[in-house]
Design an enzyme around this catalytic site. Structure first.
Site, PDB file in Angstrom:
ATOM      1  N   PRO A 135       0.839  -1.198   0.000  1.00 29.71           N
ATOM      2  CA  PRO A 135       0.000   0.000   0.000  1.00 29.71           C
ATOM      3  C   PRO A 135       0.874   1.249   0.000  1.00 29.71           C
ATOM      4  CG  PRO A 135      -0.007  -1.031   2.161  1.00 29.71           C
ATOM      5  CD  PRO A 135       0.737  -1.951   1.247  1.00 29.71           C
ATOM      6  N   HIS A 136       0.464   2.251  -0.765  1.00 31.74           N
ATOM      7  CA  HIS A 136       1.266   3.463  -0.851  1.00 31.74           C
ATOM      8  C   HIS A 136       0.373   4.659  -1.170  1.00 31.74           C
ATOM      9  CE1 HIS A 136       1.151   1.577  -4.843  1.00 31.74           C
ATOM     10  NE2 HIS A 136       1.172   2.794  -5.326  1.00 31.74           N
ATOM     11  N   ALA A 137       0.918   5.831  -0.862  1.00 26.80           N
ATOM     12  CA  ALA A 137       0.170   7.069  -1.102  1.00 26.80           C
ATOM     13  C   ALA A 137       1.136   8.246  -1.140  1.00 26.80           C
ATOM     14  CB  ALA A 137      -0.868   7.290   0.005  1.00 26.80           C
TER      15      ALA A 137
END
Length: 154
Positions: free
Chosen positions: A65-67
């Site tokens: 997961p990344h942002a």
């Protein structure tokens, strides 16, 4: 770029289990708040928003997961090893037990992609994955992840 510059020991955790992907994201957000002083709500919103574009469960029990976030001034990593795998809607439909979260400044551009590529390469290494699954000590997990893995910086 080195994983040791992105992932600090305090951001590595071992957790028994989560009941949902949202709860996992909440934990990643809480770790970010504790370790890096970023508001957990911003992190949670960023991770959930990115996940709506497509699943970050890349297969083989691994999620990335990344942002990109406004209030961040450097790329940071978070790692959670789950003792009980979580149904994550991964591309191969397998539950996830290794989660490497990556957060980058909104304007990080190519550096964000290079960091994501470095994390992805590391997490695709069968020897690394085997060692991660064989250990439950956060310090050992950090050492395994940060063993001189680098990518060229522009």
């Amino acid at each position: 770029m080195e994983l040791s510059k992105i992932l600090v020991p305090a951001a590595v955790r071992v957790v028994g289990q989560f009941t949902s992907k949202k709860r996992l994201f909440q934990e990643l957000a809480e770790i970010t708040a504790q370790v890096h002083g970023i508001q957990s709500a911003l992190v949670l919103d960023g991770l959930q928003e990115r996940e709506t574009l497509g699943p970050t469960g890349v297969g083989h029990g691994i999620a990335l997961p990344h942002a990109r976030l406004e209030d961040l001034d450097q790329i940071v990593g978070l790692f959670i090893r789950l003792e009980k795998p979580l149904d994550y809607d991964s591309v191969d439909r397998q539950p996830v037990d290794l989660v490497f979260g990556l957060l980058a400044p909104k304007d990080s551009g190519v550096d964000h992609l290079k960091a994501l590529a470095l994390v992805s390469r590391t997490m695709r290494d069968p020897a690394v994955v085997t060692k991660l699954r064989a250990n439950t000590d956060p310090d050992k997990l950090h050492a395994i992840l940060t063993e001189t893995r680098t990518t060229a910086m522009a």
